[in-house]
Scaffold this motif. Structure first.
Motif, mmCIF file in Angstrom:
data_model
loop_
_atom_site.group_PDB
_atom_site.id
_atom_site.type_symbol
_atom_site.label_atom_id
_atom_site.label_comp_id
_atom_site.label_asym_id
_atom_site.label_seq_id
_atom_site.Cartn_x
_atom_site.Cartn_y
_atom_site.Cartn_z
ATOM 1 N N UNK A 247 0.818 -1.203 0.000
ATOM 2 C CA UNK A 247 0.000 0.000 0.000
ATOM 3 C C UNK A 247 0.862 1.268 0.000
ATOM 4 N N UNK A 248 1.878 1.260 -0.835
ATOM 5 C CA UNK A 248 2.615 2.470 -1.223
ATOM 6 C C UNK A 248 3.675 2.946 -0.247
ATOM 7 N N UNK A 249 3.350 3.320 0.981
ATOM 8 C CA UNK A 249 4.359 3.979 1.801
ATOM 9 C C UNK A 249 3.943 3.975 3.268
ATOM 10 N N UNK A 250 4.907 4.398 4.124
ATOM 11 C CA UNK A 250 4.596 4.611 5.530
ATOM 12 C C UNK A 250 4.697 3.357 6.382
ATOM 13 N N UNK A 251 4.363 3.515 7.660
ATOM 14 C CA UNK A 251 4.473 2.416 8.618
ATOM 15 C C UNK A 251 3.520 1.268 8.297
ATOM 16 N N UNK A 252 2.421 1.571 7.628
ATOM 17 C CA UNK A 252 1.471 0.535 7.232
ATOM 18 C C UNK A 252 1.621 0.241 5.733
ATOM 19 N N UNK A 253 2.841 0.353 5.237
ATOM 20 C CA UNK A 253 3.090 0.233 3.801
ATOM 21 C C UNK A 253 2.707 -1.115 3.221
ATOM 22 N N UNK A 254 2.885 -2.177 3.986
ATOM 23 C CA UNK A 254 2.495 -3.514 3.521
ATOM 24 C C UNK A 254 1.471 -4.093 4.494
ATOM 25 N N UNK A 255 0.267 -4.289 4.001
ATOM 26 C CA UNK A 255 -0.750 -4.977 4.785
ATOM 27 C C UNK A 255 -0.584 -6.480 4.542
ATOM 28 N N UNK A 256 -0.642 -7.270 5.614
ATOM 29 C CA UNK A 256 -0.450 -8.722 5.510
ATOM 30 C C UNK A 256 -1.776 -9.398 5.840
ATOM 31 N N UNK A 257 -2.340 -10.064 4.838
ATOM 32 C CA UNK A 257 -3.675 -10.664 4.990
ATOM 33 C C UNK A 257 -3.574 -12.182 4.965
ATOM 34 N N UNK A 258 -4.195 -12.823 5.946
ATOM 35 C CA UNK A 258 -4.267 -14.285 6.013
ATOM 36 C C UNK A 258 -5.641 -14.707 5.501
ATOM 37 N N UNK A 259 -5.736 -15.188 4.254
ATOM 38 C CA UNK A 259 -7.050 -15.510 3.692
ATOM 39 C C UNK A 259 -7.702 -16.734 4.338
ATOM 40 N N UNK A 260 -6.909 -17.648 4.861
ATOM 41 C CA UNK A 260 -7.489 -18.837 5.486
ATOM 42 C C UNK A 260 -8.260 -18.480 6.750
ATOM 43 N N UNK A 261 -7.761 -17.502 7.481
ATOM 44 C CA UNK A 261 -8.416 -17.084 8.725
ATOM 45 C C UNK A 261 -9.195 -15.786 8.573
ATOM 46 N N UNK A 262 -9.083 -15.162 7.403
ATOM 47 C CA UNK A 262 -9.762 -13.891 7.128
ATOM 48 C C UNK A 262 -9.411 -12.843 8.175
ATOM 49 N N UNK A 263 -8.101 -12.676 8.421
ATOM 50 C CA UNK A 263 -7.641 -11.671 9.370
ATOM 51 C C UNK A 263 -6.457 -10.917 8.777
ATOM 52 N N UNK A 264 -6.279 -9.694 9.248
ATOM 53 C CA UNK A 264 -5.133 -8.890 8.855
ATOM 54 C C UNK A 264 -4.085 -8.980 9.951
ATOM 55 N N UNK A 265 -2.843 -9.320 9.598
ATOM 56 C CA UNK A 265 -1.761 -9.436 10.567
ATOM 57 C C UNK A 265 -1.077 -8.083 10.741
ATOM 58 N N UNK A 266 -0.025 -8.058 11.516
ATOM 59 C CA UNK A 266 0.685 -6.801 11.780
ATOM 60 C C UNK A 266 1.257 -6.225 10.488
ATOM 61 N N UNK A 267 0.966 -4.971 10.167
ATOM 62 C CA UNK A 267 1.487 -4.373 8.939
ATOM 63 C C UNK A 267 3.009 -4.229 8.985
ATOM 64 N N UNK A 268 3.598 -4.032 7.810
ATOM 65 C CA UNK A 268 5.045 -3.890 7.679
ATOM 66 C C UNK A 268 5.339 -2.574 6.985
ATOM 67 N N UNK A 269 6.380 -1.904 7.413
ATOM 68 C CA UNK A 269 6.745 -0.619 6.812
ATOM 69 C C UNK A 269 7.427 -0.823 5.467
ATOM 70 N N UNK A 270 7.165 0.082 4.513
ATOM 71 C CA UNK A 270 7.919 0.123 3.265
ATOM 72 C C UNK A 270 9.268 0.790 3.545
ATOM 73 N N UNK A 271 10.293 0.418 2.771
ATOM 74 C CA UNK A 271 11.612 1.026 2.971
ATOM 75 C C UNK A 271 11.594 2.499 2.612
#
Length: 574
Positions: free
Chosen positions: A481-505
């Protein structure tokens, strides 16, 4: 003993004893062992087995035909089967009376052979399952041969796949050296033979030849049909030309010398060589960037691939025409480019890049023109979703079958969107975000199950922007998702939950992203409205970014990144 009694009326009584059939078989088995009321004797290598014809016929189509047709065995009291192991025959006859048999590593192969011949279908099937579960490098070739001989097709396929995957172990063992020439050819010539380099196949062939002095006559035929000299290193080929066994054969010498000549021609002219194909296992995953937009917003036609091992770029055949707003996907290692805008008109065309010939060709058009759409491959089919035409959003989901070259409309999006990120996971399409007709970011993920033809919409991920890529690694979907501290959203489709986001460099927009060797590579894009040429790689295991070289030129490459397998060894080397 339980009895089911049915008092339908006063003058009728039904006795039903479901366990009686088991009691009958047990009684027959006791009579067989004592020789009572038996009507046929099976004899094998001096051992005799008194039996009841009807019992054997109920378990074996072979015996049923023998005792039912006008064969001499149908009336004879003794059937001689001296070519069958008495111990195996004993097991089969016991099974006919008891429905029980013990299969183990000692008897499984012989039991399969005899049960298949005598048409004990259930035992044959059980033996196949047992052997498949007990494949190892020491027995896989023998099981492949056995299954092929007896038309046990599923076992033959699975055991051959195992032989291909474990070749570097199998070729050191006795079974390999006992292979007949025709099966050795089938084995060594296969595209899916798993080897680190072609030299391993060459050494294995020579080891098989030298194992028996009578095999030297096979060298010319098998070298021509099993080894791919073009993919042997030049230094290796030169050494082989000096070997005694190659010097003895003018045809083999010429073949290896010709490979050196072809390699030199390639190095000098960069002429594309497409025959013979390299082994699949010697090919590497590379990132391909198809077109994109240059620094002056021009429509680039260049197609290049990036080798992550050397951090270098090489060119492929360019796009036949300039275009924008198209989508790319990979099916069977070929690149499919769908739709987009060409000469100011939204297109329904589809172009296919053949990775084996480095050429582009046109395929039948989509049913609807579209741009800013997504495309993805699922279960051998190419799906296109979303997008727009003449300002109107496209809701239809189309599917292309490469076997028939036919497009069909299979469903409609739950919500029509343009510029979504699209990935596939476990037989489902995930259409992530995009923008709606009122130019707002669509905040949900639309999930389509291709088998059930059903949709599910989830808001498990917070999607507040658009024009971003997504990739799948393992069981997780990474939404860049482009930039910032929530730059990468991590989605687990098997459990339908969003995990801890990852920052883009670093901040970037409209960039290409691919999953490569279980890492995420991002390339190009723009920052502060200026195009980028940098490449960065993210490792989900360490949650760290690092720089990974530069692109040949700055490029806005949104939706133009894919991965294919490409041969990078000699004489190509990257």
């Amino acid at each position: 003993m339980e009895q089911n009694c049915n008092h339908g009326n006063a003058s009728e009584y039904t006795l039903y004893e479901p366990e009686r059939s088991e009691d009958v078989m047990s009684a027959l088995n006791k009579m067989r062992k004592k020789g009572h009321l038996t009507d046929v004797t099976i004899e094998a290598r001096g051992e005799v087995f008194p039996c009841h014809r009807a019992v054997l016929a109920c378990s074996s189509e072979y015996f049923k035909a023998m005792f039912s047709c006008n064969l001499k065995e149908s009336s004879k009291g003794v059937v001689t089967m001296n070519d069958i192991d008495p111990q195996i025959l004993h097991l089969l006859i016991d099974y006919a009376y008891t429905s029980s048999i013990s299969i183990n590593t000692v008897n499984a192969q012989t039991l399969l052979e005899i049960s298949n011949r005598l048409q004990f279908a259930n035992i044959t099937q059980a033996c196949c399952k047992f052997l498949q579960d007990h494949l190892d490098p020491t027995n896989c070739l023998g099981i492949w041969q056995l299954a092929s001989t007896h038309s046990c097709n599923d076992l033959a396929r699975s055991s051959f796949r195992y032989c291909l995957a474990r070749f570097q172990e199998v070729c050191q063992l006795d079974e390999f050296f006992q292979l007949p020439a025709n099966q050795l050819e089938e084995y060594l010539s296969h595209d899916a033979l798993v080897v680190g380099c072609e030299e391993i196949v060459y050494h294995a062939l020579l080891a098989w030849i030298l194992h028996n002095d009578n095999r030297k006559c096979y060298l010319e035929k098998l070298l021509l049909r099993t080894v791919r000299p073009l993919y042997l290193s030049t230094n290796f080929l030169l050494r082989q030309l000096e070997s005694f066994i190659i010097k003895q054969s003018l045809q083999c010498y010429d073949q290896l010398h010709m490979a050196i000549t072809q390699q030199k021609l390639y190095v000098q002219s960069q002429t594309y060589i497409d025959r013979p194909k390299p082994r699949l296992s010697t090919m590497s995953d590379v990132m391909v960037i198809v077109g994109g937009s240059g620094s002056n917003h021009s429509e680039e036609r260049d197609v290049r691939y990036y080798n992550p091992a050397s951090e270098t770029w090489r060119s492929l055949s360019s796009l036949p025409k300039g275009m924008s707003g198209y989508s790319v996907a990979v099916l069977e290692n070929d690149i499919y480019v769908t739709g987009g805008k060409q000469e100011r008109a939204v297109s329904s065309c589809i172009l296919r890049y053949s990775s084996s010939t480095d050429t582009w060709s046109s395929l039948p058009d989509m049913r609807s023109p579209r741009q800013f759409h997504g495309s993805v491959v699922c279960d051998g089919m190419l799906y296109v979703v979303g997008g727009e035409n003449a300002g109107k959003l496209q809701r239809d989901v189309e599917r292309f079958d490469p076997k028939t070259n036919i497009w069909e409309t299979v469903t409609q999006l739950a919500c029509a969107v343009s510029s979504p990120a699209v990935v596939t996971h476990k037989g489902k399409l995930y259409i992530i975000g995009g923008y709606t007709s009122d130019l707002l970011s669509y905040p949900c993920i639309q999930c389509y199950d291709v088998k059930t033809n059903k949709w599910k919409v989830t808001a498990a991920v917070q999607i507040n922007s658009r024009h971003f890529p997504a990739v799948v690694i393992g069981n997780l979907i990474y939404i860049l998702d482009c930039y910032g501290q929530r730059g990468i959203q991590v989605y687990d489709p098997d459990r339908d939950v969003c995990l801890t986001p990852v920052s883009m460099k670093s901040e970037r927009h409209l960039f290409a992203a691919v999953a490569l060797n279980n890492k995420i590579y991002v390339a190009g894009g723009m920052q502060n409205f200026l195009p980028l040429d940098t490449i960065q790689v993210f490792d989900p295991l360490t949650a760290k970014w690092k720089n990974a070289g530069r692109m040949p030129r700055a490029l806005r490459a949104h939706s133009c990144g894919v991965t294919i397998k490409k041969y990078l060894g000699p004489p190509f080397n990257g």
